[in-house]
Design a protein around this motif. Structure first.
Motif, PDB file in Angstrom:
ATOM      1  N   ASP A  42      15.581  -1.787  -5.643  1.00 20.76           N
ATOM      2  CA  ASP A  42      16.295  -1.221  -4.502  1.00 20.76           C
ATOM      3  C   ASP A  42      16.368   0.305  -4.532  1.00 20.76           C
ATOM      4  O   ASP A  42      16.784   0.919  -3.540  1.00 20.76           O
ATOM      5  N   LEU A  43      15.936   0.922  -5.636  1.00 20.61           N
ATOM      6  CA  LEU A  43      15.970   2.386  -5.724  1.00 20.61           C
ATOM      7  C   LEU A  43      15.033   3.050  -4.721  1.00 20.61           C
ATOM      8  O   LEU A  43      15.228   4.213  -4.364  1.00 20.61           O
ATOM      9  N   VAL A  44      14.019   2.328  -4.259  1.00 25.43           N
ATOM     10  CA  VAL A  44      13.074   2.939  -3.311  1.00 25.43           C
ATOM     11  C   VAL A  44      13.576   2.854  -1.872  1.00 25.43           C
ATOM     12  O   VAL A  44      12.974   3.471  -0.977  1.00 25.43           O
ATOM     13  N   ARG A  45      14.648   2.132  -1.635  1.00 24.12           N
ATOM     14  CA  ARG A  45      15.157   2.009  -0.274  1.00 24.12           C
ATOM     15  C   ARG A  45      15.596   3.371   0.265  1.00 24.12           C
ATOM     16  O   ARG A  45      16.275   4.138  -0.411  1.00 24.12           O
ATOM     17  N   GLY A  46      15.177   3.658   1.495  1.00 31.69           N
ATOM     18  CA  GLY A  46      15.594   4.890   2.144  1.00 31.69           C
ATOM     19  C   GLY A  46      14.918   6.138   1.630  1.00 31.69           C
ATOM     20  O   GLY A  46      15.383   7.259   1.898  1.00 31.69           O
ATOM     21  N   ALA A  47      13.799   5.987   0.920  1.00 30.12           N
ATOM     22  CA  ALA A  47      13.103   7.155   0.374  1.00 30.12           C
ATOM     23  C   ALA A  47      12.317   7.880   1.460  1.00 30.12           C
ATOM     24  O   ALA A  47      11.817   7.269   2.408  1.00 30.12           O
ATOM     25  N   GLY A  48      12.203   9.195   1.289  1.00 35.15           N
ATOM     26  CA  GLY A  48      11.269   9.958   2.107  1.00 35.15           C
ATOM     27  C   GLY A  48       9.887   9.965   1.486  1.00 35.15           C
ATOM     28  O   GLY A  48       8.872   9.976   2.188  1.00 35.15           O
ATOM     29  N   LEU A  49       9.846   9.955   0.142  1.00 34.73           N
ATOM     30  CA  LEU A  49       8.589   9.969  -0.599  1.00 34.73           C
ATOM     31  C   LEU A  49       8.755   9.153  -1.872  1.00 34.73           C
ATOM     32  O   LEU A  49       9.728   9.329  -2.610  1.00 34.73           O
ATOM     33  N   ILE A  50       7.808   8.251  -2.108  1.00 31.02           N
ATOM     34  CA  ILE A  50       7.731   7.496  -3.360  1.00 31.02           C
ATOM     35  C   ILE A  50       6.470   7.958  -4.079  1.00 31.02           C
ATOM     36  O   ILE A  50       5.382   7.967  -3.492  1.00 31.02           O
ATOM     37  N   TYR A  51       6.624   8.342  -5.354  1.00 28.83           N
ATOM     38  CA  TYR A  51       5.502   8.959  -6.078  1.00 28.83           C
ATOM     39  C   TYR A  51       5.231   8.200  -7.370  1.00 28.83           C
ATOM     40  O   TYR A  51       6.093   8.084  -8.241  1.00 28.83           O
ATOM     41  N   LEU A  52       4.005   7.685  -7.510  1.00 30.51           N
ATOM     42  CA  LEU A  52       3.538   7.049  -8.739  1.00 30.51           C
ATOM     43  C   LEU A  52       2.735   8.091  -9.517  1.00 30.51           C
ATOM     44  O   LEU A  52       1.639   8.478  -9.092  1.00 30.51           O
ATOM     45  N   SER A  53       3.270   8.555 -10.631  1.00 29.33           N
ATOM     46  CA  SER A  53       2.610   9.622 -11.376  1.00 29.33           C
ATOM     47  C   SER A  53       1.627   9.059 -12.391  1.00 29.33           C
ATOM     48  O   SER A  53       1.383   7.856 -12.458  1.00 29.33           O
ATOM     49  N   GLY A  54       1.045   9.965 -13.207  1.00 32.95           N
ATOM     50  CA  GLY A  54      -0.122   9.620 -13.997  1.00 32.95           C
ATOM     51  C   GLY A  54       0.155   9.005 -15.353  1.00 32.95           C
ATOM     52  O   GLY A  54       1.287   8.903 -15.813  1.00 32.95           O
ATOM     53  N   GLY A  55      -0.938   8.608 -16.003  1.00 30.44           N
ATOM     54  CA  GLY A  55      -0.867   7.981 -17.307  1.00 30.44           C
ATOM     55  C   GLY A  55      -1.939   6.925 -17.455  1.00 30.44           C
ATOM     56  O   GLY A  55      -3.135   7.222 -17.431  1.00 30.44           O
ATOM     57  N   HIS A  56      -1.522   5.673 -17.553  1.00 30.10           N
ATOM     58  CA  HIS A  56      -2.426   4.551 -17.807  1.00 30.10           C
ATOM     59  C   HIS A  56      -2.487   3.663 -16.559  1.00 30.10           C
ATOM     60  O   HIS A  56      -1.549   2.893 -16.288  1.00 30.10           O
ATOM     61  N   PRO A  57      -3.577   3.723 -15.799  1.00 29.31           N
ATOM     62  CA  PRO A  57      -3.617   3.012 -14.512  1.00 29.31           C
ATOM     63  C   PRO A  57      -3.564   1.500 -14.635  1.00 29.31           C
ATOM     64  O   PRO A  57      -2.927   0.829 -13.825  1.00 29.31           O
TER      65      PRO A  57
END
Length: 230
Positions: free
Chosen positions: A83-98
């Motif tokens: 539920d932390l992504v609710r109401g977001a303007g931007l959701i960002y998946l950053s780097g590392g191990h795909p």
């Protein structure tokens, strides 16, 4: 209507990429949700590094920073995290191990919520591992004979090579690894460091310091400011 998507070659949360993140947040809620799951295999110290870099960027942008510290599939299925992504303007998946990122998020409540927010207009960005995982398939970069894993499939007819200028200079055979096993309906795009393709799902604008490259047959360059169709 879906929000903007940015597939980024490298440089998440750096000052050079701040204009891009500002663009992705424009006319959207000032809520910047950062998911650094791809960095979990690198340990707590590296994870904390990405969290702090993200907080600094959010502060510079004048928006609320939300850290979704999701380290495994149980957490990705926990409504407390999803539920932390609710109401977001931007959701960002950053780097590392795909591959790790794709395996943790695939078919979970968190991933379903991310897709739902994107369909309602939230911008979505993936950098390096995040960009790869959003597409159809994630190769193994460490083990050339490993078949890789299924991506999250938001763009099922697309594969991307992040850090393309650096990878191609050091390991030219990287392109062959991404081409292996793909059918003609899947496009392969290289994205240089500190560069992004923005838009989607068919039309993308190249932004940043470098270029994007279409790698279906000939290597065709799309410099910053140009548009490519997939």
């Amino acid at each position: 209507m879906e929000g903007l998507v940015a597939l980024v070659g490298s440089g998440e949360y750096l000052p050079t990429m701040r204009p891009l993140e500002q663009q992705l947040l424009e006319n959207r809620p000032p809520r910047f949700v950062q998911i650094a799951t791809a960095a979990v295999p690198d340990g707590e110290e590296r994870l904390a590094y990405w969290h702090e870099l993200g907080r600094t960027q959010a502060e510079a942008l004048g928006v609320t920073c939300v850290i979704a510290t999701v380290t495994n599939r149980d957490e990705a299925n926990d409504p407390q995290f999803a539920d932390l992504v609710r109401g977001a303007g931007l959701i960002y998946l950053s780097g590392g191990h795909p591959g790790f990122l794709a395996d943790v998020l695939r078919d979970t409540l968190l991933w379903r919520n991310i897709v739902a927010e994107w369909h309602s207009g939230t911008s979505l960005a993936g950098c390096s591992a995040g960009a790869m995982a959003l597409c159809s398939w994630v190769p193994s970069l460490r083990h050339p004979f490993d078949s890789g894993v299924r991506g999250l499939g938001l763009f099922p007819t697309l594969r991307v090579i992040p850090h393309f200028d650096a990878f191609y200079q050091r390991v030219p055979s990287i392109v062959d690894r991404f081409i292996h096993g793909k059918d003609e309906s899947v496009s392969l795009i290289g994205i240089d460091e500190e560069t992004a393709i923005v838009g989607g799902p068919q039309t993308w604008k190249v932004e940043g310091r470098g270029s994007a490259w279409r790698l279906d047959g000939d290597r065709v360059e799309f410099p910053t400011g140009t548009t490519l169709s997939i």
